[in-house]
Design a protein around this motif. Sequence first.
Motif, PDB file in Angstrom:
ATOM      1  N   GLU A 125       0.827  -1.215   0.000  1.00  0.00           N
ATOM      2  CA  GLU A 125       0.000   0.000   0.000  1.00  0.00           C
ATOM      3  C   GLU A 125       0.856   1.258   0.000  1.00  0.00           C
ATOM      4  N   ASN A 126       2.162   1.116   0.256  1.00  0.00           N
ATOM      5  CA  ASN A 126       2.961   2.325   0.431  1.00  0.00           C
ATOM      6  C   ASN A 126       3.434   2.933  -0.879  1.00  0.00           C
ATOM      7  N   ARG A 127       2.638   2.816  -1.905  1.00  0.00           N
ATOM      8  CA  ARG A 127       2.917   3.476  -3.182  1.00  0.00           C
ATOM      9  C   ARG A 127       1.792   4.465  -3.443  1.00  0.00           C
ATOM     10  N   THR A 128       2.158   5.650  -3.936  1.00  0.00           N
ATOM     11  CA  THR A 128       1.120   6.595  -4.336  1.00  0.00           C
ATOM     12  C   THR A 128       0.936   6.472  -5.845  1.00  0.00           C
ATOM     13  N   LEU A 129      -0.324   6.272  -6.219  1.00  0.00           N
ATOM     14  CA  LEU A 129      -0.662   6.035  -7.624  1.00  0.00           C
ATOM     15  C   LEU A 129      -1.359   7.263  -8.194  1.00  0.00           C
ATOM     16  N   GLY A 130      -0.847   7.747  -9.305  1.00  0.00           N
ATOM     17  CA  GLY A 130      -1.507   8.848 -10.013  1.00  0.00           C
ATOM     18  C   GLY A 130      -2.022   8.338 -11.347  1.00  0.00           C
ATOM     19  N   ILE A 131      -3.284   8.614 -11.653  1.00  0.00           N
ATOM     20  CA  ILE A 131      -3.838   8.152 -12.938  1.00  0.00           C
ATOM     21  C   ILE A 131      -4.213   9.363 -13.779  1.00  0.00           C
ATOM     22  N   ILE A 132      -3.488   9.529 -14.875  1.00  0.00           N
ATOM     23  CA  ILE A 132      -3.804  10.604 -15.821  1.00  0.00           C
ATOM     24  C   ILE A 132      -4.892  10.075 -16.762  1.00  0.00           C
ATOM     25  N   GLY A 133      -6.030  10.752 -16.759  1.00  0.00           N
ATOM     26  CA  GLY A 133      -7.190  10.231 -17.489  1.00  0.00           C
ATOM     27  C   GLY A 133      -7.995   9.282 -16.611  1.00  0.00           C
ATOM     28  N   GLY A 177      12.449   9.257 -12.912  1.00  0.00           N
ATOM     29  CA  GLY A 177      12.498   8.652 -11.583  1.00  0.00           C
ATOM     30  C   GLY A 177      11.206   7.951 -11.180  1.00  0.00           C
ATOM     31  N   LYS A 178      10.155   8.055 -12.001  1.00  0.00           N
ATOM     32  CA  LYS A 178       8.874   7.417 -11.683  1.00  0.00           C
ATOM     33  C   LYS A 178       8.696   6.149 -12.521  1.00  0.00           C
ATOM     34  N   VAL A 179       7.825   5.280 -12.051  1.00  0.00           N
ATOM     35  CA  VAL A 179       7.400   4.152 -12.881  1.00  0.00           C
ATOM     36  C   VAL A 179       6.164   4.625 -13.646  1.00  0.00           C
ATOM     37  N   VAL A 180       6.225   4.541 -14.967  1.00  0.00           N
ATOM     38  CA  VAL A 180       5.079   4.948 -15.786  1.00  0.00           C
ATOM     39  C   VAL A 180       4.434   3.704 -16.391  1.00  0.00           C
ATOM     40  N   ILE A 181       3.154   3.535 -16.114  1.00  0.00           N
ATOM     41  CA  ILE A 181       2.395   2.404 -16.691  1.00  0.00           C
ATOM     42  C   ILE A 181       1.497   2.977 -17.775  1.00  0.00           C
ATOM     43  N   SER A 182       1.704   2.530 -19.001  1.00  0.00           N
ATOM     44  CA  SER A 182       0.866   3.018 -20.097  1.00  0.00           C
ATOM     45  C   SER A 182      -0.166   1.965 -20.478  1.00  0.00           C
ATOM     46  N   LEU A 183      -1.404   2.404 -20.632  1.00  0.00           N
ATOM     47  CA  LEU A 183      -2.459   1.505 -21.130  1.00  0.00           C
ATOM     48  C   LEU A 183      -2.701   1.739 -22.618  1.00  0.00           C
ATOM     49  N   MET A 184      -1.934   2.642 -23.210  1.00  0.00           N
ATOM     50  CA  MET A 184      -2.212   3.061 -24.586  1.00  0.00           C
ATOM     51  C   MET A 184      -1.835   1.977 -25.595  1.00  0.00           C
ATOM     52  N   ALA A 185      -2.738   1.722 -26.517  1.00  0.00           N
ATOM     53  CA  ALA A 185      -2.432   0.805 -27.610  1.00  0.00           C
ATOM     54  C   ALA A 185      -1.564   1.537 -28.621  1.00  0.00           C
ATOM     55  N   GLY A 186      -0.579   0.824 -29.156  1.00  0.00           N
ATOM     56  CA  GLY A 186       0.173   1.376 -30.281  1.00  0.00           C
ATOM     57  C   GLY A 186       1.147   2.477 -29.940  1.00  0.00           C
ATOM     58  N   VAL A 187       1.538   2.608 -28.684  1.00  0.00           N
ATOM     59  CA  VAL A 187       2.594   3.586 -28.346  1.00  0.00           C
ATOM     60  C   VAL A 187       3.746   2.810 -27.700  1.00  0.00           C
ATOM     61  N   PRO A 188       4.874   2.687 -28.392  1.00  0.00           N
ATOM     62  CA  PRO A 188       5.987   1.878 -27.880  1.00  0.00           C
ATOM     63  C   PRO A 188       6.568   2.448 -26.595  1.00  0.00           C
ATOM     64  N   LEU A 245      -4.240   7.815  -3.719  1.00  0.00           N
ATOM     65  CA  LEU A 245      -4.686   7.833  -5.115  1.00  0.00           C
ATOM     66  C   LEU A 245      -4.904   9.265  -5.590  1.00  0.00           C
ATOM     67  N   LEU A 246      -4.301   9.579  -6.719  1.00  0.00           N
ATOM     68  CA  LEU A 246      -4.457  10.893  -7.343  1.00  0.00           C
ATOM     69  C   LEU A 246      -4.994  10.691  -8.754  1.00  0.00           C
ATOM     70  N   ILE A 247      -5.918  11.552  -9.118  1.00  0.00           N
ATOM     71  CA  ILE A 247      -6.549  11.429 -10.431  1.00  0.00           C
ATOM     72  C   ILE A 247      -6.415  12.772 -11.136  1.00  0.00           C
ATOM     73  N   SER A 248      -6.146  12.722 -12.435  1.00  0.00           N
ATOM     74  CA  SER A 248      -6.267  13.978 -13.181  1.00  0.00           C
ATOM     75  C   SER A 248      -7.227  13.770 -14.332  1.00  0.00           C
ATOM     76  N   ASN A 249      -7.987  14.782 -14.613  1.00  0.00           N
ATOM     77  CA  ASN A 249      -8.774  14.793 -15.847  1.00  0.00           C
ATOM     78  C   ASN A 249      -8.923  16.224 -16.305  1.00  0.00           C
ATOM     79  N   ARG A 250      -9.586  16.395 -17.435  1.00  0.00           N
ATOM     80  CA  ARG A 250      -9.623  17.753 -17.978  1.00  0.00           C
ATOM     81  C   ARG A 250     -10.860  18.531 -17.544  1.00  0.00           C
ATOM     82  N   ASP A 270       4.341   7.931  -6.981  1.00  0.00           N
ATOM     83  CA  ASP A 270       5.457   7.009  -7.223  1.00  0.00           C
ATOM     84  C   ASP A 270       5.253   6.312  -8.566  1.00  0.00           C
ATOM     85  N   ILE A 271       3.993   5.988  -8.826  1.00  0.00           N
ATOM     86  CA  ILE A 271       3.651   5.251 -10.046  1.00  0.00           C
ATOM     87  C   ILE A 271       2.567   6.030 -10.776  1.00  0.00           C
TER      88      ILE A 271
END
Length: 258
Positions: A2-10, A83-94, A34-39, A63-64
Motif C-alpha cells: 500500500e505504500n505506493r502513491t498512484l496517479g492516474i492521468i485520465g 524517476g517514476k514508474v510509468v504504466i501506459s495503457l495506450m495501444a500502439g505507443v511503444p 490515489l491521485l486522479i487527473s482529468n480535464r 510514485d507510479i
Amino acid sequence: MENRTLGIIGGTGWLGRAIAEAALDSGFIGPDRLLISNRSGVSTFEPGVRLLADNQQLVDLSDIVVLSIRPEQFRELLINARGKVVISLMAGVPAAAISAATGADVIVRAMPNAAVEIRQSFTPWYSVGKLVEHDRQWVQRLFECVGSADEVPEEDCIDYLSALSGTGPAFPAMLQMALTNQAVAAGIPLVIAQRAAQGVVVGGGQMLASRDPRQMIESLMAYRGVTAAALQSMADQNIESIVGRAVQAGAEIARKGM
Ligand SMILES: NC(=O)C1=CN([C@@H]2O[C@H](COP(=O)(O)OP(=O)(O)OC[C@H]3O[C@@H](n4cnc5c(N)ncnc54)[C@H](O)[C@@H]3O)[C@@H](O)[C@H]2O)C=CC1
Ligand SMILES: O=C(O)[C@@H]1CCC=N1
C-alpha cells in the motif's frame, strides 16, 4: 504494497475510472494514496481521492503514474516523469516513445480490456528498464484488482495481444450480431433471434470459464448431428485463418503506432 502513491492521468475515463474504483474497493490502495487527473475537473470519487488539474503536480506527488489517455491525447501531454514508474495503457505507443516523451526510464506497457468494468479483464503487461521486485508485484496486483494479469516476455506480445484480448468484448459482440442477423434472415423473429444469440455468447462463454474448449467441441461433435455439421462448415471455410488474419490486422496497427 500500500505504500505506493498512484496517479492516474485520465482517471475518469473508461479504463482509468474502473481500475481506480477496483483498486479502492478491494483495499489495494487507500484514497489518500490515489491521485486522479482529468480535464473537466469533475470528480465522482470518494472523498480523500485527490483530483488534480495539473498533470505535472500529479506526477510529482506519485510514485507510479498510469497513462490512461488515448494515443492521440498523449501527443499533447507534457510531463517530466524522470524517476517514476510509468504504466501506459495506450495501444500502439511503444515503450521507447513513452520514455522519450516523459523522461521515465521504467515503463510498463499494460493492455487491459473493457471487462475491467466487471473486473474480468485479462491484462498482459511488459516492463522496460529496471522494475524492482516490489514494484513488479505491485503492478501485477494492481491489474488483479480488475481480473487476471500476466507479465509477458516481449513488448511485441503487447502489440499482438492488443488485438486479441485488448479488444475485449469486440469479437464475441461480432459473433453475437452475426448469429442474430443470420437468424433474422432465415425467418426467426428478431426478439427470439437476439435472445438465442445472446444465450450462445453469454451462456456458452460462462461454461467455458471452467471447461476446455477442445473437449467441449469434441463432446458436441460426438453426436455427429447438428453441431458437427455446423462446425464442419466453419472448419471448411477455415475459421482459424479468418480469426488469425483479423487479429494480425489489429496487431499491425498496434505495431505501426497510432
Ligand atoms: N477502452 C478499451 O476497451 C481499451 C482501451 N485501451 C487504451 O486505454 C487508453 C484509455 O482508453 P479509454 O479509457 O477507453 O479512453 P477514454 O476516452 O474513456 O478516457 C481517456 C480519458 O483521459 C482524459 N484525458 C485526455 N487527455 C488528458 C490530459 N492531458 N490530462 C488529463 N486527462 C486527460 C479524457 O478526458 C478521458 O476522460 C487508450 O489509450 C486505449 O488505447 C486499451 C485496451 C482496451
Ligand atoms: O481499439 C483500440 O485501439 C483500443 C485498444 C485495444 C482496444 N481498444
